[in-house]
Write an enzyme that holds these catalytic residues in place. Structure first.
Site: not given
Length: 591
Positions: A548-550
Protein backbone atom coordinates in the site's frame (compact mmCIF):
# COMPACT_ATOMS: atom_id res chain seq x y z
CA UNK A 1 -10.78 -3.90 -29.05
CA UNK A 2 -10.37 -0.44 -30.55
CA UNK A 3 -7.81 0.46 -27.87
CA UNK A 4 -5.75 -2.67 -28.65
CA UNK A 5 -5.67 -1.64 -32.31
CA UNK A 6 -4.51 1.85 -31.33
CA UNK A 7 -1.78 0.39 -29.11
CA UNK A 8 -0.50 -1.89 -31.91
CA UNK A 9 -0.50 1.00 -34.37
CA UNK A 10 1.43 3.22 -31.96
CA UNK A 11 3.87 0.44 -31.12
CA UNK A 12 4.59 0.02 -34.84
CA UNK A 13 5.14 3.77 -35.19
CA UNK A 14 7.60 3.80 -32.29
CA UNK A 15 9.47 0.77 -33.65
CA UNK A 16 9.89 2.58 -36.99
CA UNK A 17 11.55 5.51 -35.23
CA UNK A 18 14.78 4.09 -33.77
CA UNK A 19 15.70 7.40 -32.15
CA UNK A 20 12.55 7.44 -30.00
CA UNK A 21 13.35 5.82 -26.65
CA UNK A 22 9.88 6.17 -25.15
CA UNK A 23 9.04 3.00 -23.24
CA UNK A 24 6.13 1.17 -24.87
CA UNK A 25 4.37 1.06 -21.51
CA UNK A 26 3.89 4.81 -21.72
CA UNK A 27 1.50 4.00 -24.56
CA UNK A 28 -0.58 1.97 -22.14
CA UNK A 29 -0.55 4.88 -19.70
CA UNK A 30 -1.76 7.14 -22.53
CA UNK A 31 -4.53 4.63 -23.11
CA UNK A 32 -5.51 4.99 -19.45
CA UNK A 33 -5.70 8.72 -20.06
CA UNK A 34 -7.77 8.19 -23.23
CA UNK A 35 -10.24 5.90 -21.50
CA UNK A 36 -10.89 8.36 -18.67
CA UNK A 37 -14.19 9.95 -19.54
CA UNK A 38 -14.43 13.74 -19.21
CA UNK A 39 -17.89 13.61 -17.58
CA UNK A 40 -16.65 11.72 -14.52
CA UNK A 41 -17.86 8.34 -15.79
CA UNK A 42 -15.80 5.25 -14.99
CA UNK A 43 -17.37 3.00 -17.63
CA UNK A 44 -19.99 2.84 -20.38
CA UNK A 45 -20.83 -0.87 -20.14
CA UNK A 46 -20.75 -3.14 -17.07
CA UNK A 47 -22.05 -6.71 -16.89
CA UNK A 48 -21.58 -9.33 -14.16
CA UNK A 49 -23.35 -12.24 -12.44
CA UNK A 50 -23.69 -10.73 -8.96
CA UNK A 51 -22.32 -12.15 -5.70
CA UNK A 52 -22.05 -15.71 -4.36
CA UNK A 53 -23.93 -16.00 -1.07
CA UNK A 54 -22.76 -17.91 2.00
CA UNK A 55 -24.18 -21.47 2.09
CA UNK A 56 -27.31 -22.01 4.25
CA UNK A 57 -26.89 -23.22 7.81
CA UNK A 58 -26.71 -27.01 8.25
CA UNK A 59 -28.20 -28.16 11.59
CA UNK A 60 -25.95 -30.12 13.95
CA UNK A 61 -26.27 -33.95 14.10
CA UNK A 62 -28.62 -35.23 16.81
CA UNK A 63 -25.76 -36.63 18.89
CA UNK A 64 -24.12 -33.18 19.28
CA UNK A 65 -25.86 -31.47 22.15
CA UNK A 66 -26.00 -28.10 23.83
CA UNK A 67 -26.31 -28.14 27.62
CA UNK A 68 -27.86 -25.55 29.90
CA UNK A 69 -27.33 -25.84 33.64
CA UNK A 70 -25.99 -29.36 33.11
CA UNK A 71 -29.02 -30.58 31.11
CA UNK A 72 -29.23 -31.16 27.32
CA UNK A 73 -31.45 -28.69 25.53
CA UNK A 74 -32.65 -28.68 21.93
CA UNK A 75 -32.29 -25.26 20.31
CA UNK A 76 -34.31 -23.76 17.47
CA UNK A 77 -32.47 -23.47 14.15
CA UNK A 78 -31.68 -19.75 14.45
CA UNK A 79 -30.56 -19.99 18.09
CA UNK A 80 -28.46 -23.07 17.32
CA UNK A 81 -26.71 -21.36 14.40
CA UNK A 82 -25.70 -18.38 16.55
CA UNK A 83 -24.61 -20.75 19.35
CA UNK A 84 -22.24 -22.49 16.90
CA UNK A 85 -20.47 -19.19 16.24
CA UNK A 86 -19.57 -18.97 19.94
CA UNK A 87 -18.76 -22.70 20.16
CA UNK A 88 -16.22 -22.43 17.34
CA UNK A 89 -14.38 -19.72 19.29
CA UNK A 90 -14.26 -21.44 22.70
CA UNK A 91 -10.48 -21.82 22.57
CA UNK A 92 -9.98 -18.17 21.68
CA UNK A 93 -9.32 -15.48 24.29
CA UNK A 94 -12.20 -13.41 22.85
CA UNK A 95 -14.75 -15.68 24.55
CA UNK A 96 -13.17 -14.89 27.93
CA UNK A 97 -13.66 -11.12 27.57
CA UNK A 98 -16.62 -9.64 29.44
CA UNK A 99 -17.64 -7.22 26.67
CA UNK A 100 -17.53 -10.00 24.06
CA UNK A 101 -19.64 -12.35 26.21
CA UNK A 102 -22.12 -9.61 27.11
CA UNK A 103 -22.66 -8.53 23.48
CA UNK A 104 -22.90 -12.11 22.23
CA UNK A 105 -25.47 -13.12 24.84
CA UNK A 106 -27.58 -10.03 24.16
CA UNK A 107 -27.66 -10.68 20.39
CA UNK A 108 -28.09 -14.44 20.83
CA UNK A 109 -31.20 -13.94 22.93
CA UNK A 110 -32.70 -11.88 20.09
CA UNK A 111 -32.59 -15.02 17.92
CA UNK A 112 -34.18 -17.29 20.55
CA UNK A 113 -37.81 -18.35 20.80
CA UNK A 114 -39.84 -17.07 23.77
CA UNK A 115 -39.45 -20.44 25.48
CA UNK A 116 -35.66 -20.43 24.98
CA UNK A 117 -35.43 -16.87 26.32
CA UNK A 118 -37.28 -17.82 29.49
CA UNK A 119 -34.95 -20.77 30.15
CA UNK A 120 -31.55 -19.45 28.99
CA UNK A 121 -30.82 -16.47 31.24
CA UNK A 122 -27.14 -16.95 32.19
CA UNK A 123 -24.29 -17.47 29.73
CA UNK A 124 -22.15 -18.99 32.47
CA UNK A 125 -24.59 -21.92 32.69
CA UNK A 126 -24.24 -22.65 28.95
CA UNK A 127 -22.07 -25.58 27.88
CA UNK A 128 -20.92 -25.51 24.24
CA UNK A 129 -18.14 -28.13 24.64
CA UNK A 130 -19.77 -30.89 22.53
CA UNK A 131 -20.35 -28.41 19.72
CA UNK A 132 -16.72 -27.28 19.99
CA UNK A 133 -15.43 -30.88 19.80
CA UNK A 134 -17.66 -31.55 16.77
CA UNK A 135 -16.22 -28.59 14.84
CA UNK A 136 -12.66 -29.60 15.77
CA UNK A 137 -13.37 -33.07 14.39
CA UNK A 138 -14.83 -31.52 11.22
CA UNK A 139 -11.68 -29.43 10.80
CA UNK A 140 -9.47 -32.48 11.27
CA UNK A 141 -11.56 -34.46 8.77
CA UNK A 142 -11.04 -31.72 6.16
CA UNK A 143 -7.28 -32.01 6.65
CA UNK A 144 -7.48 -35.78 6.11
CA UNK A 145 -9.50 -35.57 2.88
CA UNK A 146 -8.35 -37.69 -0.04
CA UNK A 147 -6.80 -36.18 -3.16
CA UNK A 148 -10.00 -36.89 -5.07
CA UNK A 149 -12.14 -35.06 -2.50
CA UNK A 150 -9.80 -32.07 -2.49
CA UNK A 151 -9.78 -32.03 -6.29
CA UNK A 152 -13.59 -32.01 -6.34
CA UNK A 153 -13.67 -28.94 -4.06
CA UNK A 154 -10.99 -27.27 -6.16
CA UNK A 155 -13.00 -27.85 -9.35
CA UNK A 156 -16.15 -26.42 -7.77
CA UNK A 157 -14.25 -23.31 -6.63
CA UNK A 158 -12.85 -22.92 -10.14
CA UNK A 159 -16.35 -23.23 -11.60
CA UNK A 160 -17.61 -20.49 -9.27
CA UNK A 161 -14.62 -18.32 -10.15
CA UNK A 162 -15.25 -18.65 -13.89
CA UNK A 163 -18.98 -17.93 -13.49
CA UNK A 164 -18.93 -15.17 -10.86
CA UNK A 165 -15.30 -14.03 -10.63
CA UNK A 166 -15.20 -11.94 -13.83
CA UNK A 167 -17.12 -9.02 -15.29
CA UNK A 168 -17.18 -7.22 -18.61
CA UNK A 169 -16.32 -3.53 -18.33
CA UNK A 170 -16.08 -1.54 -21.56
CA UNK A 171 -15.06 -4.56 -23.69
CA UNK A 172 -12.45 -5.66 -21.12
CA UNK A 173 -12.86 -8.90 -19.18
CA UNK A 174 -11.89 -7.90 -15.64
CA UNK A 175 -11.28 -10.07 -12.57
CA UNK A 176 -13.54 -9.33 -9.59
CA UNK A 177 -11.95 -9.11 -6.16
CA UNK A 178 -14.31 -10.42 -3.48
CA UNK A 179 -17.33 -11.94 -5.20
CA UNK A 180 -18.25 -14.11 -2.18
CA UNK A 181 -20.46 -12.61 0.54
CA UNK A 182 -18.96 -13.03 4.03
CA UNK A 183 -20.86 -15.66 6.08
CA UNK A 184 -22.59 -14.67 9.34
CA UNK A 185 -20.59 -14.85 12.56
CA UNK A 186 -19.50 -12.88 15.61
CA UNK A 187 -17.80 -9.52 15.25
CA UNK A 188 -14.29 -9.48 16.68
CA UNK A 189 -12.89 -6.01 16.06
CA UNK A 190 -9.42 -4.88 17.07
CA UNK A 191 -8.25 -4.15 20.60
CA UNK A 192 -11.02 -3.48 23.13
CA UNK A 193 -13.69 -2.75 20.56
CA UNK A 194 -17.00 -1.90 22.31
CA UNK A 195 -19.00 -3.98 19.79
CA UNK A 196 -16.97 -7.19 19.91
CA UNK A 197 -19.14 -10.31 20.21
CA UNK A 198 -22.12 -8.80 18.39
CA UNK A 199 -23.84 -10.89 15.72
CA UNK A 200 -22.86 -10.20 12.10
CA UNK A 201 -26.15 -11.05 10.41
CA UNK A 202 -26.49 -13.15 7.29
CA UNK A 203 -26.53 -11.01 4.14
CA UNK A 204 -29.48 -11.82 1.88
CA UNK A 205 -30.38 -10.75 -1.69
CA UNK A 206 -32.86 -8.22 -0.21
CA UNK A 207 -29.87 -6.40 1.34
CA UNK A 208 -27.90 -6.11 -1.91
CA UNK A 209 -27.77 -3.17 -4.33
CA UNK A 210 -26.60 -4.32 -7.76
CA UNK A 211 -24.75 -1.90 -10.04
CA UNK A 212 -24.54 -2.61 -13.79
CA UNK A 213 -25.29 -0.92 -17.10
CA UNK A 214 -28.84 -0.66 -18.41
CA UNK A 215 -28.01 -2.50 -21.62
CA UNK A 216 -26.30 -5.43 -19.84
CA UNK A 217 -27.76 -8.79 -18.86
CA UNK A 218 -28.68 -8.04 -15.23
CA UNK A 219 -27.63 -10.50 -12.49
CA UNK A 220 -30.46 -12.74 -11.31
CA UNK A 221 -31.07 -13.16 -7.56
CA UNK A 222 -31.53 -16.70 -6.13
CA UNK A 223 -34.99 -18.19 -6.91
CA UNK A 224 -37.79 -16.75 -4.78
CA UNK A 225 -35.81 -13.65 -3.79
CA UNK A 226 -35.18 -10.17 -5.15
CA UNK A 227 -32.46 -7.54 -4.95
CA UNK A 228 -32.88 -4.47 -2.77
CA UNK A 229 -32.21 -2.35 -5.87
CA UNK A 230 -30.65 -2.50 -9.32
CA UNK A 231 -28.97 0.78 -10.28
CA UNK A 232 -26.86 2.00 -13.19
CA UNK A 233 -24.32 4.38 -11.66
CA UNK A 234 -21.31 4.65 -13.97
CA UNK A 235 -19.67 7.27 -11.74
CA UNK A 236 -18.51 4.45 -9.41
CA UNK A 237 -16.63 1.19 -10.01
CA UNK A 238 -18.31 -1.10 -7.44
CA UNK A 239 -20.51 -3.95 -8.68
CA UNK A 240 -22.62 -4.60 -5.58
CA UNK A 241 -23.03 -3.06 -2.13
CA UNK A 242 -24.81 -3.64 1.16
CA UNK A 243 -24.83 -2.14 4.67
CA UNK A 244 -23.45 -4.32 7.45
CA UNK A 245 -25.33 -4.29 10.74
CA UNK A 246 -22.50 -3.79 13.28
CA UNK A 247 -21.13 -0.34 12.40
CA UNK A 248 -23.60 0.54 9.67
CA UNK A 249 -20.77 0.78 7.15
CA UNK A 250 -21.24 0.07 3.45
CA UNK A 251 -19.46 -2.99 2.03
CA UNK A 252 -18.65 -3.34 -1.65
CA UNK A 253 -17.81 -5.91 -4.27
CA UNK A 254 -15.01 -4.33 -6.27
CA UNK A 255 -12.66 -5.21 -9.10
CA UNK A 256 -9.55 -7.27 -8.34
CA UNK A 257 -6.35 -5.29 -7.57
CA UNK A 258 -4.90 -6.60 -10.84
CA UNK A 259 -7.66 -4.97 -12.91
CA UNK A 260 -6.97 -2.15 -15.37
CA UNK A 261 -8.82 0.50 -13.32
CA UNK A 262 -7.12 -0.53 -10.06
CA UNK A 263 -3.73 -0.54 -11.79
CA UNK A 264 -4.32 2.97 -13.07
CA UNK A 265 -5.39 4.14 -9.61
CA UNK A 266 -2.25 2.61 -8.08
CA UNK A 267 -0.02 4.27 -10.67
CA UNK A 268 -1.70 7.64 -10.07
CA UNK A 269 -1.24 7.26 -6.29
CA UNK A 270 2.52 6.82 -6.61
CA UNK A 271 2.79 9.56 -9.22
CA UNK A 272 1.06 11.93 -6.75
CA UNK A 273 3.66 10.97 -4.12
CA UNK A 274 6.41 11.65 -6.67
CA UNK A 275 4.91 15.10 -7.28
CA UNK A 276 5.19 15.74 -3.54
CA UNK A 277 8.91 15.00 -3.81
CA UNK A 278 9.28 18.06 -6.05
CA UNK A 279 7.63 20.46 -3.60
CA UNK A 280 8.23 18.85 -0.19
CA UNK A 281 11.09 21.24 0.65
CA UNK A 282 8.85 24.26 0.01
CA UNK A 283 6.08 22.73 2.18
CA UNK A 284 8.55 21.97 4.99
CA UNK A 285 9.90 25.51 4.92
CA UNK A 286 6.36 26.86 5.08
CA UNK A 287 5.26 24.81 8.09
CA UNK A 288 8.50 25.77 9.87
CA UNK A 289 7.67 29.43 9.28
CA UNK A 290 4.13 28.77 10.54
CA UNK A 291 5.49 27.60 13.92
CA UNK A 292 6.07 31.31 14.60
CA UNK A 293 2.60 32.44 13.46
CA UNK A 294 0.62 34.87 15.62
CA UNK A 295 -2.46 32.65 15.16
CA UNK A 296 -2.76 29.59 17.38
CA UNK A 297 -4.71 27.62 14.74
CA UNK A 298 -1.88 28.06 12.23
CA UNK A 299 0.74 26.98 14.78
CA UNK A 300 -1.27 23.88 15.68
CA UNK A 301 -1.76 23.01 12.01
CA UNK A 302 1.97 23.44 11.35
CA UNK A 303 3.05 21.23 14.28
CA UNK A 304 0.53 18.54 13.30
CA UNK A 305 1.82 18.60 9.72
CA UNK A 306 5.39 18.28 11.03
CA UNK A 307 4.41 15.07 12.88
CA UNK A 308 2.53 13.71 9.84
CA UNK A 309 5.64 14.34 7.74
CA UNK A 310 8.34 13.27 10.22
CA UNK A 311 6.56 10.31 11.88
CA UNK A 312 4.19 9.21 9.07
CA UNK A 313 1.23 9.61 11.45
CA UNK A 314 -2.30 9.25 10.10
CA UNK A 315 -4.45 12.38 10.18
CA UNK A 316 -7.15 10.63 12.25
CA UNK A 317 -10.87 10.72 11.54
CA UNK A 318 -13.65 11.92 13.80
CA UNK A 319 -15.94 9.13 14.94
CA UNK A 320 -18.96 8.64 17.16
CA UNK A 321 -18.20 7.89 20.80
CA UNK A 322 -18.89 4.28 21.79
CA UNK A 323 -19.07 3.14 18.17
CA UNK A 324 -15.43 2.14 17.83
CA UNK A 325 -12.40 1.49 20.00
CA UNK A 326 -10.65 4.58 21.42
CA UNK A 327 -8.18 5.04 18.56
CA UNK A 328 -6.74 8.36 17.48
CA UNK A 329 -4.67 9.98 14.76
CA UNK A 330 -2.57 13.12 14.72
CA UNK A 331 -5.45 15.63 14.69
CA UNK A 332 -7.36 13.82 17.46
CA UNK A 333 -4.44 13.39 19.88
CA UNK A 334 -5.29 14.25 23.47
CA UNK A 335 -3.11 15.77 26.18
CA UNK A 336 -2.80 12.34 27.85
CA UNK A 337 -1.17 10.90 24.71
CA UNK A 338 2.07 12.89 24.92
CA UNK A 339 4.74 13.74 27.49
CA UNK A 340 7.42 16.40 27.13
CA UNK A 341 11.00 16.03 28.37
CA UNK A 342 13.25 19.11 28.06
CA UNK A 343 16.23 16.77 28.42
CA UNK A 344 16.38 12.97 28.23
CA UNK A 345 19.34 10.61 27.71
CA UNK A 346 21.64 13.44 26.56
CA UNK A 347 19.00 14.57 24.05
CA UNK A 348 17.18 17.87 24.31
CA UNK A 349 13.48 18.44 23.61
CA UNK A 350 12.11 14.88 23.55
CA UNK A 351 8.43 14.06 22.98
CA UNK A 352 6.99 10.73 24.12
CA UNK A 353 3.92 9.47 22.22
CA UNK A 354 1.71 6.70 23.59
CA UNK A 355 -1.70 6.10 22.00
CA UNK A 356 -3.78 3.53 20.13
CA UNK A 357 -3.69 4.07 16.37
CA UNK A 358 -5.62 2.40 13.56
CA UNK A 359 -6.83 -1.15 14.37
CA UNK A 360 -6.01 -0.49 18.05
CA UNK A 361 -2.29 -0.93 17.42
CA UNK A 362 -0.30 0.89 20.07
CA UNK A 363 1.95 3.69 18.87
CA UNK A 364 4.80 4.28 21.31
CA UNK A 365 7.73 6.46 20.37
CA UNK A 366 10.22 8.83 21.97
CA UNK A 367 11.65 11.32 19.51
CA UNK A 368 13.77 14.45 19.70
CA UNK A 369 12.03 17.40 18.07
CA UNK A 370 13.07 20.89 17.06
CA UNK A 371 13.05 23.46 19.87
CA UNK A 372 10.22 25.51 18.35
CA UNK A 373 8.00 22.42 18.09
CA UNK A 374 8.69 21.61 21.73
CA UNK A 375 7.89 25.18 22.86
CA UNK A 376 4.68 25.16 20.83
CA UNK A 377 3.61 21.85 22.41
CA UNK A 378 4.18 23.36 25.86
CA UNK A 379 1.93 26.23 24.81
CA UNK A 380 -0.77 23.85 23.49
CA UNK A 381 -0.79 21.95 26.81
CA UNK A 382 -1.32 24.99 29.02
CA UNK A 383 -4.43 24.90 31.25
CA UNK A 384 -5.67 21.63 29.74
CA UNK A 385 -6.86 18.40 31.34
CA UNK A 386 -5.57 14.94 30.23
CA UNK A 387 -8.77 14.25 28.24
CA UNK A 388 -8.63 17.58 26.35
CA UNK A 389 -7.58 17.78 22.69
CA UNK A 390 -3.93 18.60 22.09
CA UNK A 391 -4.83 20.40 18.83
CA UNK A 392 -8.09 22.04 19.92
CA UNK A 393 -8.10 24.45 16.94
CA UNK A 394 -7.63 21.69 14.35
CA UNK A 395 -9.53 18.79 12.78
CA UNK A 396 -9.01 16.57 9.73
CA UNK A 397 -11.25 18.73 7.50
CA UNK A 398 -9.21 21.87 8.25
CA UNK A 399 -5.94 19.99 7.71
CA UNK A 400 -7.05 18.36 4.45
CA UNK A 401 -8.26 21.68 3.06
CA UNK A 402 -4.85 23.18 3.85
CA UNK A 403 -3.02 20.24 2.25
CA UNK A 404 -5.05 20.70 -0.95
CA UNK A 405 -3.93 24.34 -1.04
CA UNK A 406 -0.29 23.26 -0.73
CA UNK A 407 -0.50 20.75 -3.61
CA UNK A 408 -3.34 19.42 -5.72
CA UNK A 409 -4.25 15.92 -4.49
CA UNK A 410 -2.16 16.18 -1.31
CA UNK A 411 -3.45 14.28 1.75
CA UNK A 412 -1.84 12.90 4.92
CA UNK A 413 -1.70 9.50 3.20
CA UNK A 414 0.36 10.98 0.36
CA UNK A 415 2.96 11.98 2.97
CA UNK A 416 2.98 8.37 4.25
CA UNK A 417 3.36 7.04 0.70
CA UNK A 418 6.12 9.54 -0.10
CA UNK A 419 8.10 9.00 3.11
CA UNK A 420 7.68 5.22 2.93
CA UNK A 421 8.84 5.02 -0.70
CA UNK A 422 11.76 7.41 -0.30
CA UNK A 423 12.87 5.53 2.84
CA UNK A 424 12.83 2.21 0.98
CA UNK A 425 14.87 3.64 -1.88
CA UNK A 426 17.47 5.16 0.46
CA UNK A 427 17.71 2.03 2.61
CA UNK A 428 18.17 -0.23 -0.43
CA UNK A 429 21.05 1.95 -1.63
CA UNK A 430 22.72 1.80 1.79
CA UNK A 431 22.14 -1.88 2.60
CA UNK A 432 22.61 -3.68 -0.72
CA UNK A 433 26.06 -5.07 -1.45
CA UNK A 434 26.47 -6.08 -5.13
CA UNK A 435 28.74 -9.00 -4.18
CA UNK A 436 26.25 -10.55 -1.72
CA UNK A 437 24.44 -13.80 -2.51
CA UNK A 438 20.76 -13.67 -3.50
CA UNK A 439 19.57 -14.74 0.02
CA UNK A 440 21.75 -12.01 1.58
CA UNK A 441 20.36 -9.40 -0.84
CA UNK A 442 16.80 -10.47 0.00
CA UNK A 443 17.66 -10.07 3.70
CA UNK A 444 18.82 -6.53 2.88
CA UNK A 445 15.54 -5.89 1.05
CA UNK A 446 13.51 -7.10 4.02
CA UNK A 447 15.58 -4.92 6.35
CA UNK A 448 14.85 -1.91 4.13
CA UNK A 449 11.17 -2.85 4.10
CA UNK A 450 11.27 -3.24 7.88
CA UNK A 451 12.60 0.31 8.27
CA UNK A 452 9.48 1.48 6.41
CA UNK A 453 7.17 -0.75 8.48
CA UNK A 454 8.64 0.70 11.68
CA UNK A 455 8.17 4.23 10.32
CA UNK A 456 4.51 3.46 9.54
CA UNK A 457 4.00 1.53 12.83
CA UNK A 458 2.96 -1.68 11.06
CA UNK A 459 3.20 -4.01 14.04
CA UNK A 460 1.84 -7.49 14.57
CA UNK A 461 1.73 -9.99 17.41
CA UNK A 462 4.32 -12.77 16.96
CA UNK A 463 2.63 -15.74 15.22
CA UNK A 464 1.44 -18.45 17.63
CA UNK A 465 3.59 -20.99 15.80
CA UNK A 466 6.67 -18.74 15.85
CA UNK A 467 8.67 -20.57 18.54
CA UNK A 468 7.93 -23.98 17.02
CA UNK A 469 8.86 -22.87 13.49
CA UNK A 470 12.11 -21.33 14.80
CA UNK A 471 12.93 -24.59 16.61
CA UNK A 472 12.30 -26.54 13.40
CA UNK A 473 14.52 -24.12 11.48
CA UNK A 474 17.27 -24.39 14.10
CA UNK A 475 17.09 -28.21 13.84
CA UNK A 476 17.62 -27.90 10.07
CA UNK A 477 20.58 -25.56 10.69
CA UNK A 478 22.13 -28.01 13.18
CA UNK A 479 21.68 -30.91 10.73
CA UNK A 480 23.20 -28.86 7.92
CA UNK A 481 26.19 -27.92 10.12
CA UNK A 482 26.75 -31.63 10.86
CA UNK A 483 26.56 -32.35 7.12
CA UNK A 484 29.08 -29.58 6.46
CA UNK A 485 31.45 -30.94 9.11
CA UNK A 486 31.25 -34.43 7.57
CA UNK A 487 31.69 -33.06 4.03
CA UNK A 488 34.81 -31.10 5.06
CA UNK A 489 36.32 -34.24 6.60
CA UNK A 490 35.62 -36.13 3.37
CA UNK A 491 37.25 -33.31 1.37
CA UNK A 492 40.30 -33.40 3.64
CA UNK A 493 40.56 -37.17 3.21
CA UNK A 494 40.17 -36.87 -0.58
CA UNK A 495 42.95 -34.24 -0.69
CA UNK A 496 45.24 -36.55 1.32
CA UNK A 497 44.45 -39.44 -1.02
CA UNK A 498 45.22 -37.31 -4.08
CA UNK A 499 48.48 -36.08 -2.52
CA UNK A 500 49.54 -39.70 -2.09
CA UNK A 501 48.43 -41.09 -5.47
CA UNK A 502 48.49 -38.05 -7.86
CA UNK A 503 46.14 -39.88 -10.27
CA UNK A 504 43.22 -38.47 -12.27
CA UNK A 505 40.60 -40.43 -10.33
CA UNK A 506 41.61 -38.94 -6.95
CA UNK A 507 41.80 -35.48 -8.53
CA UNK A 508 38.17 -35.78 -9.71
CA UNK A 509 37.16 -37.03 -6.25
CA UNK A 510 38.65 -33.88 -4.67
CA UNK A 511 36.69 -31.69 -7.08
CA UNK A 512 33.43 -33.55 -6.33
CA UNK A 513 33.99 -33.21 -2.57
CA UNK A 514 34.89 -29.52 -2.92
CA UNK A 515 31.65 -28.83 -4.81
CA UNK A 516 29.70 -30.76 -2.17
CA UNK A 517 31.20 -28.58 0.58
CA UNK A 518 30.42 -25.43 -1.40
CA UNK A 519 26.82 -26.53 -1.99
CA UNK A 520 26.24 -27.34 1.71
CA UNK A 521 27.84 -24.01 2.74
CA UNK A 522 25.39 -22.15 0.49
CA UNK A 523 22.47 -24.15 1.88
CA UNK A 524 23.60 -23.45 5.46
CA UNK A 525 23.99 -19.73 4.77
CA UNK A 526 20.50 -19.64 3.23
CA UNK A 527 19.01 -21.25 6.37
CA UNK A 528 20.92 -18.89 8.68
CA UNK A 529 19.77 -15.83 6.71
CA UNK A 530 16.20 -17.19 6.87
CA UNK A 531 16.47 -17.55 10.67
CA UNK A 532 17.79 -13.98 11.03
CA UNK A 533 15.02 -12.67 8.80
CA UNK A 534 12.27 -14.44 10.74
CA UNK A 535 13.58 -13.32 14.11
CA UNK A 536 13.86 -9.68 13.02
CA UNK A 537 10.37 -9.70 11.48
CA UNK A 538 8.44 -11.54 14.18
CA UNK A 539 6.68 -8.38 15.41
CA UNK A 540 6.74 -6.32 12.21
CA UNK A 541 4.17 -6.68 9.42
CA UNK A 542 6.00 -6.12 6.12
CA UNK A 543 3.01 -6.79 3.86
CA UNK A 544 1.00 -3.63 4.57
CA UNK A 545 3.70 -1.21 3.47
CA UNK A 546 4.78 -3.39 0.56
CA UNK A 547 1.24 -3.48 -0.87
CA UNK A 548 0.00 0.00 0.00
CA UNK A 549 2.80 2.50 0.60
CA UNK A 550 5.84 1.46 -1.42
CA UNK A 551 6.06 2.40 -5.08
CA UNK A 552 6.49 -1.10 -6.61
CA UNK A 553 8.76 0.32 -9.32
CA UNK A 554 11.47 0.81 -6.65
CA UNK A 555 11.40 -2.91 -5.81
CA UNK A 556 11.19 -3.98 -9.47
CA UNK A 557 14.13 -1.73 -10.43
CA UNK A 558 16.18 -3.13 -7.51
CA UNK A 559 15.43 -6.70 -8.65
CA UNK A 560 16.45 -5.92 -12.23
CA UNK A 561 19.62 -4.10 -11.13
CA UNK A 562 20.86 -6.91 -8.87
CA UNK A 563 19.53 -9.94 -10.76
CA UNK A 564 16.94 -10.92 -8.14
CA UNK A 565 13.95 -12.92 -9.46
CA UNK A 566 10.81 -10.79 -9.01
CA UNK A 567 9.02 -13.80 -7.44
CA UNK A 568 11.45 -13.59 -4.49
CA UNK A 569 9.91 -10.22 -3.58
CA UNK A 570 6.32 -10.46 -4.87
CA UNK A 571 4.12 -13.57 -4.83
CA UNK A 572 1.83 -14.46 -7.75
CA UNK A 573 -1.09 -12.30 -6.54
CA UNK A 574 1.20 -9.34 -5.89
CA UNK A 575 2.84 -9.72 -9.32
CA UNK A 576 -0.61 -9.54 -10.92
CA UNK A 577 -1.44 -6.42 -8.89
CA UNK A 578 1.83 -4.73 -9.87
CA UNK A 579 2.06 -6.00 -13.46
CA UNK A 580 2.14 -2.38 -14.67
CA UNK A 581 5.21 -1.65 -12.53
CA UNK A 582 7.02 -4.85 -13.55
CA UNK A 583 6.66 -3.84 -17.21
CA UNK A 584 7.33 -0.16 -16.65
CA UNK A 585 10.34 0.06 -14.30
CA UNK A 586 13.89 -0.24 -15.62
CA UNK A 587 16.88 -0.92 -13.37
CA UNK A 588 17.77 2.79 -13.12
CA UNK A 589 14.27 3.90 -11.98
CA UNK A 590 14.32 6.63 -9.32
CA UNK A 591 11.26 7.42 -7.20
Amino acid sequence: TEHDKKAKKRKHEYEEDEEDEVNFLLILINMWEEERYTDGSKWRFLEHKGPVFAPPYEPLPGNVKFYYDGKPMKLSALAEEVATFFAKMLDHEYTTKDIFRKNFFKDWRKEMTSEEKSKITDLNKCNFSEMNEYFKAQSEARKQMSKEEKQKIKEENERLLQEYGFCIMDNHKERIGNFRIEPPGLFRGRGDHPKMGMLKRRIRPEDIIINCSKDSKHPKPPPGTKWKEVRHDNKVTWLASWTENIQGSIKYIMLNPSSRIKGEKDWQKYETARRLKKCVDRIRNQYRDDWKSKEMRIRQRAVALYFIDKLALRAGNEKEEGETADTVGCCSLRVEHIKLYPKMDDQEYVVEFDFLGKDSIRYYNKIPVEKRVFKNLQLFLENKQPEDDLFDRLNTSILNKHLQELMDGLTAKVFRTYNASITLQQQLKELTCPDDSIPAKILSYNRANRAVAILCNHQRAPPKTFEKSMQNLQTKIDEKQNQLSAARKQLKAAKADHKASHDEKSKKAVEVKRKAVQRIEEQLMKLQVQATDREENKQIALGTSKLNYLDPRISVAWCKKYGIPIEKIYNKTQREKFAWAIDMAEKDYEF
